[in-house]
Design an enzyme around this catalytic site. Structure first.
Site, PDB file in Angstrom:
ATOM      1  N   ASP A   1       0.846  -1.193   0.000  1.00  0.00           N
ATOM      2  CA  ASP A   1       0.000   0.000   0.000  1.00  0.00           C
ATOM      3  C   ASP A   1       0.885   1.248   0.000  1.00  0.00           C
ATOM      4  O   ASP A   1       2.041   1.188   0.428  1.00  0.00           O
ATOM      5  CB  ASP A   1      -0.863   0.046   1.273  1.00  0.00           C
ATOM      6  CG  ASP A   1      -2.088  -0.850   1.179  1.00  0.00           C
ATOM      7  OD1 ASP A   1      -2.337  -1.426   0.112  1.00  0.00           O
ATOM      8  OD2 ASP A   1      -2.799  -0.966   2.196  1.00  0.00           O
TER       9      ASP A   1
ATOM     10  N   ARG B   1      -0.945  -0.721  -8.748  1.00  0.00           N
ATOM     11  CA  ARG B   1      -2.303  -0.245  -8.445  1.00  0.00           C
ATOM     12  C   ARG B   1      -2.319   1.275  -8.535  1.00  0.00           C
ATOM     13  O   ARG B   1      -1.486   1.948  -7.940  1.00  0.00           O
ATOM     14  CB  ARG B   1      -2.695  -0.660  -7.021  1.00  0.00           C
ATOM     15  CG  ARG B   1      -4.041  -0.094  -6.584  1.00  0.00           C
ATOM     16  CD  ARG B   1      -4.259  -0.246  -5.074  1.00  0.00           C
ATOM     17  NE  ARG B   1      -4.204  -1.618  -4.641  1.00  0.00           N
ATOM     18  CZ  ARG B   1      -3.950  -1.995  -3.381  1.00  0.00           C
ATOM     19  NH1 ARG B   1      -3.696  -1.086  -2.453  1.00  0.00           N
ATOM     20  NH2 ARG B   1      -3.930  -3.267  -3.052  1.00  0.00           N
TER      21      ARG B   1
ATOM     22  N   GLY C   1      -5.642   8.538  -4.105  1.00  0.00           N
ATOM     23  CA  GLY C   1      -4.876   8.973  -2.926  1.00  0.00           C
ATOM     24  C   GLY C   1      -5.822   9.375  -1.813  1.00  0.00           C
ATOM     25  O   GLY C   1      -6.745  10.159  -2.038  1.00  0.00           O
TER      26      GLY C   1
ATOM     27  N   LYS D   1     -10.723  18.126  -7.288  1.00  0.00           N
ATOM     28  CA  LYS D   1     -11.123  16.834  -7.856  1.00  0.00           C
ATOM     29  C   LYS D   1     -10.851  16.780  -9.365  1.00  0.00           C
ATOM     30  O   LYS D   1     -10.364  15.773  -9.878  1.00  0.00           O
ATOM     31  CB  LYS D   1     -12.610  16.577  -7.562  1.00  0.00           C
ATOM     32  CG  LYS D   1     -13.113  15.273  -8.184  1.00  0.00           C
ATOM     33  CD  LYS D   1     -14.525  14.916  -7.767  1.00  0.00           C
ATOM     34  CE  LYS D   1     -15.158  13.862  -8.654  1.00  0.00           C
ATOM     35  NZ  LYS D   1     -14.408  12.620  -8.840  1.00  0.00           N
TER      36      LYS D   1
ATOM     37  N   ARG E   1     -10.590   7.746   6.940  1.00  0.00           N
ATOM     38  CA  ARG E   1     -10.313   8.109   5.540  1.00  0.00           C
ATOM     39  C   ARG E   1     -11.541   7.855   4.670  1.00  0.00           C
ATOM     40  O   ARG E   1     -11.843   8.630   3.771  1.00  0.00           O
ATOM     41  CB  ARG E   1      -9.089   7.339   5.014  1.00  0.00           C
ATOM     42  CG  ARG E   1      -7.776   7.838   5.596  1.00  0.00           C
ATOM     43  CD  ARG E   1      -6.579   7.313   4.843  1.00  0.00           C
ATOM     44  NE  ARG E   1      -6.370   5.900   5.028  1.00  0.00           N
ATOM     45  CZ  ARG E   1      -5.756   5.349   6.071  1.00  0.00           C
ATOM     46  NH1 ARG E   1      -5.287   6.104   7.042  1.00  0.00           N
ATOM     47  NH2 ARG E   1      -5.599   4.042   6.150  1.00  0.00           N
TER      48      ARG E   1
HETATM   49  C1  LIG Z   1      -8.464  -1.354  -3.894  1.00  0.00           C
HETATM   50  C2  LIG Z   1      -8.089  -0.004  -3.370  1.00  0.00           C
HETATM   51  C3  LIG Z   1      -6.876   0.156  -2.751  1.00  0.00           C
HETATM   52  C4  LIG Z   1      -6.487   1.411  -2.291  1.00  0.00           C
HETATM   53  N1  LIG Z   1      -5.234   1.580  -1.772  1.00  0.00           N
HETATM   54  C5  LIG Z   1      -4.836   2.824  -1.440  1.00  0.00           C
HETATM   55  C6  LIG Z   1      -3.501   3.080  -1.035  1.00  0.00           C
HETATM   56  O1  LIG Z   1      -2.659   2.174  -0.948  1.00  0.00           O
HETATM   57  N2  LIG Z   1      -3.163   4.357  -0.726  1.00  0.00           N
HETATM   58  C7  LIG Z   1      -4.056   5.389  -0.804  1.00  0.00           C
HETATM   59  O2  LIG Z   1      -3.684   6.555  -0.548  1.00  0.00           O
HETATM   60  N3  LIG Z   1      -5.318   5.176  -1.175  1.00  0.00           N
HETATM   61  C8  LIG Z   1      -5.733   3.921  -1.492  1.00  0.00           C
HETATM   62  N4  LIG Z   1      -7.022   3.736  -1.891  1.00  0.00           N
HETATM   63  C9  LIG Z   1      -8.038   4.809  -1.692  1.00  0.00           C
HETATM   64  C10 LIG Z   1      -8.085   5.762  -2.868  1.00  0.00           C
HETATM   65  O3  LIG Z   1      -6.908   6.503  -2.932  1.00  0.00           O
HETATM   66  C11 LIG Z   1      -9.285   6.725  -2.745  1.00  0.00           C
HETATM   67  O4  LIG Z   1      -9.126   7.450  -1.559  1.00  0.00           O
HETATM   68  C12 LIG Z   1     -10.637   6.050  -2.725  1.00  0.00           C
HETATM   69  O5  LIG Z   1     -10.659   4.935  -3.574  1.00  0.00           O
HETATM   70  C13 LIG Z   1     -11.714   7.031  -3.211  1.00  0.00           C
HETATM   71  O6  LIG Z   1     -11.432   7.465  -4.515  1.00  0.00           O
HETATM   72  P1  LIG Z   1     -12.263   7.031  -5.827  1.00  0.00           P
HETATM   73  O7  LIG Z   1     -11.294   6.752  -6.903  1.00  0.00           O
HETATM   74  O8  LIG Z   1     -13.165   5.912  -5.502  1.00  0.00           O
HETATM   75  O9  LIG Z   1     -13.028   8.315  -6.289  1.00  0.00           O
HETATM   76  P2  LIG Z   1     -13.968   9.372  -5.545  1.00  0.00           P
HETATM   77  O10 LIG Z   1     -14.067  10.508  -6.515  1.00  0.00           O
HETATM   78  O11 LIG Z   1     -13.492   9.659  -4.162  1.00  0.00           O
HETATM   79  O12 LIG Z   1     -15.334   8.597  -5.423  1.00  0.00           O
HETATM   80  C14 LIG Z   1     -16.091   8.210  -6.560  1.00  0.00           C
HETATM   81  C15 LIG Z   1     -17.410   7.608  -6.089  1.00  0.00           C
HETATM   82  O13 LIG Z   1     -17.159   6.398  -5.368  1.00  0.00           O
HETATM   83  C16 LIG Z   1     -18.050   6.259  -4.277  1.00  0.00           C
HETATM   84  N5  LIG Z   1     -17.276   6.325  -3.017  1.00  0.00           N
HETATM   85  C17 LIG Z   1     -15.990   6.743  -2.887  1.00  0.00           C
HETATM   86  N6  LIG Z   1     -15.592   6.643  -1.598  1.00  0.00           N
HETATM   87  C18 LIG Z   1     -16.650   6.169  -0.915  1.00  0.00           C
HETATM   88  C19 LIG Z   1     -16.857   5.847   0.446  1.00  0.00           C
HETATM   89  N7  LIG Z   1     -15.885   5.995   1.350  1.00  0.00           N
HETATM   90  N8  LIG Z   1     -18.068   5.381   0.825  1.00  0.00           N
HETATM   91  C20 LIG Z   1     -19.045   5.207  -0.072  1.00  0.00           C
HETATM   92  N9  LIG Z   1     -18.914   5.492  -1.404  1.00  0.00           N
HETATM   93  C21 LIG Z   1     -17.729   5.973  -1.811  1.00  0.00           C
HETATM   94  C22 LIG Z   1     -19.001   7.411  -4.377  1.00  0.00           C
HETATM   95  O14 LIG Z   1     -20.088   6.996  -5.169  1.00  0.00           O
HETATM   96  C23 LIG Z   1     -18.185   8.456  -5.127  1.00  0.00           C
HETATM   97  O15 LIG Z   1     -18.978   9.398  -5.782  1.00  0.00           O
HETATM   98  C24 LIG Z   1      -7.400   2.495  -2.404  1.00  0.00           C
HETATM   99  C25 LIG Z   1      -8.613   2.328  -3.050  1.00  0.00           C
HETATM  100  C26 LIG Z   1      -8.967   1.111  -3.542  1.00  0.00           C
HETATM  101  C27 LIG Z   1     -10.262   0.973  -4.269  1.00  0.00           C
END
Ligand SMILES: Cc1cc2nc3c(=O)[nH]c(=O)nc-3n(C[C@H](O)[C@H](O)[C@H](O)COP(=O)(O)OP(=O)(O)OC[C@H]3O[C@@H](n4cnc5c(N)ncnc54)[C@H](O)[C@@H]3O)c2cc1C
Length: 311
Positions: free
Chosen positions: A137, A187, A191, A204, A291
């Site tokens: 991660d 991956r 963030g 965004k 987070r």
């Molecule tokens: C498999 C995986 C591994 C990850 N590993 C890391 C890592 O190692 N380091 C790191 O910094 N980040 C990690 N992340 C988190 C990532 O960086 C984002 O913070 C997180 O995925 C939200 O971003 P998004 O791309 O889904 O888009 P966003 O624009 O945040 O969300 C898009 C849509 O997804 C849905 N959504 C998003 N978050 C939520 C929530 N919490 N609850 C309910 N619905 C939600 C909503 O419908 C939202 O409109 C990981 C995410 C995933 C999926």
């Protein structure tokens, strides 16, 4: 990014808030929505449930910012335990593990880098013996160089080790190009940490534009991209780019977090995409939960009710 994201992440650093929230039982609705349980058995049960629905998994034993050696060693033992259990149940080809280096010693004074590397090696060895892999991660930007340097060391013996890059950082498009070589599992996520504007995009729109540039670098490269997002637009763009770059299914995968958009997870798998779900488990769910709340402030009302009723 939501206007509430930074204040929630700031508040999450308060010891008082941490004490209050951590007294919530894991069974309270808001926690179980994101974390299926605290034990190896809970994690394996959740994995089986996903596998039954044609989904893959990556398991994260929750914990971060460890400052004592014994705690780091306990985390390594927990990973070895879950890997043995996955292997015993024939799930190792469907589930890997995700590891935060700060949970296995990266922040220990003086020896941090060395201890984290040795501990990560031990987990990689156990994963390989079980028949699966490890992904490192990525945590906040102050750890990026150290994490990528440990990744490079690990890949000498365990080239299957996955990396994580965060589109919100200015440096990431270049990191994607550098890591888009054959066999390199990367991956890409947006963030999850609060980062200063000197190193990270804040809006965004800018983060999404960077995500698309990074997708192009990874999908157009020779490695194995792991597209981690719940954002419908990013999923759509990734699917189009994969087809534009002549990527066959199985040469990249989508990833989402446990409990977030489960129907979309199943839809993508049914459409022939490889879909992996990140399963966090363990007692140290506080940082992870905060987070997730920061990303989805609409959950705050529900969260406040859980705190008041303490069910
Ligand atoms: C498999 C995986 C591994 C990850 N590993 C890391 C890592 O190692 N380091 C790191 O910094 N980040 C990690 N992340 C988190 C990532 O960086 C984002 O913070 C997180 O995925 C939200 O971003 P998004 O791309 O889904 O888009 P966003 O624009 O945040 O969300 C898009 C849509 O997804 C849905 N959504 C998003 N978050 C939520 C929530 N919490 N609850 C309910 N619905 C939600 C909503 O419908 C939202 O409109 C990981 C995410 C995933 C999926």
């Amino acid at each position: 990014m939501s206007l509430l994201r930074a204040p929630i992440l700031l508040l999450a650093r308060s010891t008082k808030v941490k004490q209050l929230v951590s007294t919530m039982p894991v069974s309270s609705g808001i926690v179980t929505g994101y974390v299926p349980g605290e034990t190896t058995a809970d994690a394996v049960r959740a994995t089986q449930g996903l596998v039954d629905n044609d989904l893959l998994a990556t398991l994260d034993y929750l914990g971060e910012d460890t400052t004592d050696v014994a705690h780091a060693e306990a985390t390594v033992a927990a990973y070895k335990d879950v890997l043995a259990e996955l292997s015993a149940r024939g799930l190792a080809s469907k589930a890997e593990v995700s590891v935060k280096l700060s949970a296995i010693g990266q922040f220990l004074p003086d020896q941090g880098h060395k201890v984290a590397l040795e501990n990560a090696r031990e987990i990689c060895r156990a994963a390989r013996n079980a028949g699966t892999t490890v992904t490192l991660d990525m945590e906040d930007h102050t750890t990026t160089d150290s994490t990528l340097s440990i990744l490079r060391e690990l890949r000498k013996d365990f080239p299957e080790t996955g990396a994580v890059l965060q589109a919100m950082l200015h440096r990431t498009e270049a990191d994607c190009r550098a890591l888009a070589y054959e066999g390199s599992r990367v991956r890409l996520c947006k963030g999850a940490y609060m980062e200063p504007e000197e190193v990270a995009f804040q809006d965004k729109v800018d983060i999404d534009k960077s995500y698309v540039r990074c997708l192009k670098a990874l999908l157009g490269g020779q490695g194995y991209p792991m597209i981690a997002t719940h954002d419908p637009r990013m999923v759509h763009i990734a699917t189009s780019l994969a087809s534009r770059f002549g990527r066959r299914a199985g040469t990249y995968e989508f990833q989402m977090l446990f409990g977030i958009r489960p129907e979309e997870q199943k839809r993508l798998a049914a459409a022939g995409e490889t879909m992996r779900v990140y399963i966090p488990y363990g007692t140290e769910w506080y940082g992870y939960l905060m987070r997730r709340l920061a990303e989805k402030p609409q959950n705050l009302a529900f969260f406040a009710r859980s705190l008041v009723s303490k069910k």
